[in-house]
Design a protein around this motif. Structure first.
Motif, PDB file in Angstrom:
ATOM      1  N   GLY A  61       0.814  -1.200   0.000  1.00  0.00           N
ATOM      2  CA  GLY A  61       0.000   0.000   0.000  1.00  0.00           C
ATOM      3  C   GLY A  61       0.851   1.255   0.000  1.00  0.00           C
ATOM      4  O   GLY A  61       2.068   1.232  -0.070  1.00  0.00           O
ATOM      5  N   GLY A  62       0.156   2.446   0.117  1.00  0.00           N
ATOM      6  CA  GLY A  62       0.862   3.714   0.108  1.00  0.00           C
ATOM      7  C   GLY A  62       1.108   4.217   1.517  1.00  0.00           C
ATOM      8  O   GLY A  62       0.986   3.497   2.495  1.00  0.00           O
ATOM      9  N   ALA A  83      -9.668   9.846  -1.164  1.00  0.00           N
ATOM     10  CA  ALA A  83      -8.901   8.619  -1.392  1.00  0.00           C
ATOM     11  C   ALA A  83      -8.621   8.425  -2.874  1.00  0.00           C
ATOM     12  O   ALA A  83      -7.531   7.986  -3.262  1.00  0.00           O
ATOM     13  CB  ALA A  83      -9.661   7.419  -0.830  1.00  0.00           C
ATOM     14  N   SER A  84      -9.600   8.773  -3.704  1.00  0.00           N
ATOM     15  CA  SER A  84      -9.435   8.632  -5.151  1.00  0.00           C
ATOM     16  C   SER A  84      -8.381   9.601  -5.683  1.00  0.00           C
ATOM     17  O   SER A  84      -7.536   9.234  -6.503  1.00  0.00           O
ATOM     18  CB  SER A  84     -10.777   8.876  -5.853  1.00  0.00           C
ATOM     19  N   VAL A  85      -8.418  10.831  -5.199  1.00  0.00           N
ATOM     20  CA  VAL A  85      -7.488  11.862  -5.671  1.00  0.00           C
ATOM     21  C   VAL A  85      -6.058  11.578  -5.207  1.00  0.00           C
ATOM     22  O   VAL A  85      -5.102  11.783  -5.951  1.00  0.00           O
ATOM     23  CB  VAL A  85      -7.941  13.256  -5.171  1.00  0.00           C
ATOM     24  N   THR A  86      -5.913  11.108  -3.973  1.00  0.00           N
ATOM     25  CA  THR A  86      -4.581  10.908  -3.393  1.00  0.00           C
ATOM     26  C   THR A  86      -4.041   9.497  -3.556  1.00  0.00           C
ATOM     27  O   THR A  86      -2.867   9.243  -3.286  1.00  0.00           O
ATOM     28  CB  THR A  86      -4.606  11.237  -1.885  1.00  0.00           C
ATOM     29  N   GLY A  87      -4.901   8.563  -3.975  1.00  0.00           N
ATOM     30  CA  GLY A  87      -4.475   7.167  -4.071  1.00  0.00           C
ATOM     31  C   GLY A  87      -4.291   6.543  -2.705  1.00  0.00           C
ATOM     32  O   GLY A  87      -3.526   5.577  -2.546  1.00  0.00           O
ATOM     33  N   ALA A  88      -4.991   7.084  -1.709  1.00  0.00           N
ATOM     34  CA  ALA A  88      -4.830   6.634  -0.326  1.00  0.00           C
ATOM     35  C   ALA A  88      -5.649   5.394  -0.018  1.00  0.00           C
ATOM     36  O   ALA A  88      -6.610   5.067  -0.709  1.00  0.00           O
ATOM     37  CB  ALA A  88      -5.231   7.760   0.633  1.00  0.00           C
ATOM     38  N   LEU A 133      -1.531   1.560  11.747  1.00  0.00           N
ATOM     39  CA  LEU A 133      -1.042   2.819  11.187  1.00  0.00           C
ATOM     40  C   LEU A 133       0.402   2.706  10.718  1.00  0.00           C
ATOM     41  O   LEU A 133       0.992   3.708  10.293  1.00  0.00           O
ATOM     42  CB  LEU A 133      -1.173   3.942  12.227  1.00  0.00           C
ATOM     43  N   ASP A 134       0.962   1.518  10.757  1.00  0.00           N
ATOM     44  CA  ASP A 134       2.356   1.312  10.333  1.00  0.00           C
ATOM     45  C   ASP A 134       2.539   1.738   8.877  1.00  0.00           C
ATOM     46  O   ASP A 134       1.787   1.324   7.994  1.00  0.00           O
ATOM     47  CB  ASP A 134       2.754  -0.157  10.473  1.00  0.00           C
ATOM     48  N   GLY A 135       3.537   2.576   8.641  1.00  0.00           N
ATOM     49  CA  GLY A 135       3.864   2.981   7.279  1.00  0.00           C
ATOM     50  C   GLY A 135       3.154   4.231   6.802  1.00  0.00           C
ATOM     51  O   GLY A 135       3.517   4.801   5.763  1.00  0.00           O
ATOM     52  N   TYR A 136       2.153   4.687   7.529  1.00  0.00           N
ATOM     53  CA  TYR A 136       1.425   5.887   7.113  1.00  0.00           C
ATOM     54  C   TYR A 136       2.112   7.142   7.654  1.00  0.00           C
ATOM     55  O   TYR A 136       2.463   7.213   8.831  1.00  0.00           O
ATOM     56  CB  TYR A 136      -0.026   5.841   7.591  1.00  0.00           C
ATOM     57  N   THR A 137       2.262   8.124   6.782  1.00  0.00           N
ATOM     58  CA  THR A 137       2.856   9.404   7.187  1.00  0.00           C
ATOM     59  C   THR A 137       1.845  10.537   7.116  1.00  0.00           C
ATOM     60  O   THR A 137       2.084  11.614   7.659  1.00  0.00           O
ATOM     61  CB  THR A 137       4.055   9.759   6.285  1.00  0.00           C
ATOM     62  N   THR A 138       0.725  10.300   6.439  1.00  0.00           N
ATOM     63  CA  THR A 138      -0.333  11.305   6.319  1.00  0.00           C
ATOM     64  C   THR A 138      -1.686  10.644   6.519  1.00  0.00           C
ATOM     65  O   THR A 138      -1.965   9.614   5.908  1.00  0.00           O
ATOM     66  CB  THR A 138      -0.311  11.984   4.936  1.00  0.00           C
ATOM     67  N   GLU A 209     -11.462  20.558  -7.129  1.00  0.00           N
ATOM     68  CA  GLU A 209     -11.457  21.421  -5.939  1.00  0.00           C
ATOM     69  C   GLU A 209     -10.684  20.764  -4.801  1.00  0.00           C
ATOM     70  O   GLU A 209      -9.974  21.438  -4.045  1.00  0.00           O
ATOM     71  CB  GLU A 209     -12.892  21.733  -5.511  1.00  0.00           C
ATOM     72  N   LEU A 210     -10.821  19.461  -4.681  1.00  0.00           N
ATOM     73  CA  LEU A 210     -10.075  18.733  -3.651  1.00  0.00           C
ATOM     74  C   LEU A 210      -8.578  18.807  -3.909  1.00  0.00           C
ATOM     75  O   LEU A 210      -7.781  19.010  -2.985  1.00  0.00           O
ATOM     76  CB  LEU A 210     -10.516  17.272  -3.603  1.00  0.00           C
ATOM     77  N   ARG A 211      -8.181  18.650  -5.171  1.00  0.00           N
ATOM     78  CA  ARG A 211      -6.751  18.744  -5.509  1.00  0.00           C
ATOM     79  C   ARG A 211      -6.212  20.107  -5.147  1.00  0.00           C
ATOM     80  O   ARG A 211      -5.091  20.238  -4.623  1.00  0.00           O
ATOM     81  CB  ARG A 211      -6.552  18.466  -7.008  1.00  0.00           C
ATOM     82  N   SER A 212      -6.984  21.157  -5.427  1.00  0.00           N
ATOM     83  CA  SER A 212      -6.562  22.519  -5.104  1.00  0.00           C
ATOM     84  C   SER A 212      -6.382  22.678  -3.595  1.00  0.00           C
ATOM     85  O   SER A 212      -5.408  23.281  -3.137  1.00  0.00           O
ATOM     86  CB  SER A 212      -7.605  23.519  -5.624  1.00  0.00           C
ATOM     87  N   TRP A 213      -7.315  22.148  -2.828  1.00  0.00           N
ATOM     88  CA  TRP A 213      -7.217  22.221  -1.364  1.00  0.00           C
ATOM     89  C   TRP A 213      -5.999  21.462  -0.857  1.00  0.00           C
ATOM     90  O   TRP A 213      -5.238  21.956  -0.022  1.00  0.00           O
ATOM     91  CB  TRP A 213      -8.495  21.661  -0.725  1.00  0.00           C
TER      92      TRP A 213
END
Length: 218
Positions: A61-62, A83-88, A133-138, A209-213
């Motif tokens: 995962g990311g 999640a879609s915009v960030t690939g999270a 939460l292992d590996g997550y930074t954001t 709009e989400l990408r801009s934010w």
């Protein structure tokens, strides 16, 4: 008599040579088939290795996670867009006791949510499986605004994990109220993590709009 014997010997020699030749041809054909099979196997090996690597990468995962609580699925829609915009990856906080329409009636002074929100120490139980939460930074953490604040089940969540080394990004949805003190409440109750200022996001917000934010957060 000698001539007939000579002819017979010549015939035997010819038959023997033919048999040997046929055997050699069959042996050669078998060896060629084996070499072809080995060659094919060797050519397929890199493909298998690639597929295994891809599977391992997907399992890893990311480094971004979207966490959300959504009693009416309004916040869920925004969380899925992020999640879609960030690939999270995405994780839903579910209440052990699901909220009914009656529980959510803010006009009723005796409703479940009214009692919970009027009691800052209330900590509704979480029913979904714990998340690693292992590996997550954001981590984006989303919720609706109830009575001007975060639902108390969000406090249950943030008090259950260690967010050291993780950037926490609160976002909320509401019928008109802003983020208020909900982001600060969560940061205080968590006691760990790098908490950014929260943002109220419209349920109809577009991915652009989400990408801009999101870009403005950097």
């Amino acid at each position: 008599m000698r001539r007939m014997l000579s002819v017979f010997l010549v015939v035997c020699i010819i038959v023997g040579l033919t048999a040997c030749s046929s055997g050699n041809v069959e042996k050669a054909a078998d060896e060629t088939a084996e070499e072809t099979a080995e060659s094919t196997t060797e050519e397929e090996q890199p493909k298998e290795t690639t597929e295994e690597s891809t599977a391992e990468s997907a399992e890893e995962g990311g480094d971004t996670l979207v966490v959300y609580f959504s009693a009416t699925e309004t916040t869920k829609g925004v969380a899925e867009k992020i999640a879609s915009v960030t690939g999270a990856d995405i994780y839903e906080i579910k209440a052990a006791q699901e909220y009914t329409d009656a529980d959510l009636n803010w006009h009723d002074d005796n409703s479940r949510t009214t009692h919970e929100q009027n009691e800052p120490a209330s900590r509704p139980e979480i029913g979904s499986e714990p998340v690693s939460l292992d590996g997550y930074t954001t981590i984006y953490i989303g919720y609706p605004i109830w009575w001007g604040e975060e639902p108390r089940i969000l406090d249950t969540f943030v008090e259950s994990y260690n967010f050291d080394g993780i950037t926490m990004i609160p976002f909320c949805t509401s019928g008109g109220s802003g983020v208020g003190r909900s982001d600060q409440n969560l940061a205080d109750n968590a006691g760990s993590g790098n908490w950014l200022e929260g943002e109220r996001l419209s349920s109809s917000i577009s991915e652009d709009e989400l990408r801009s934010w999101i870009e403005g957060l950097e």
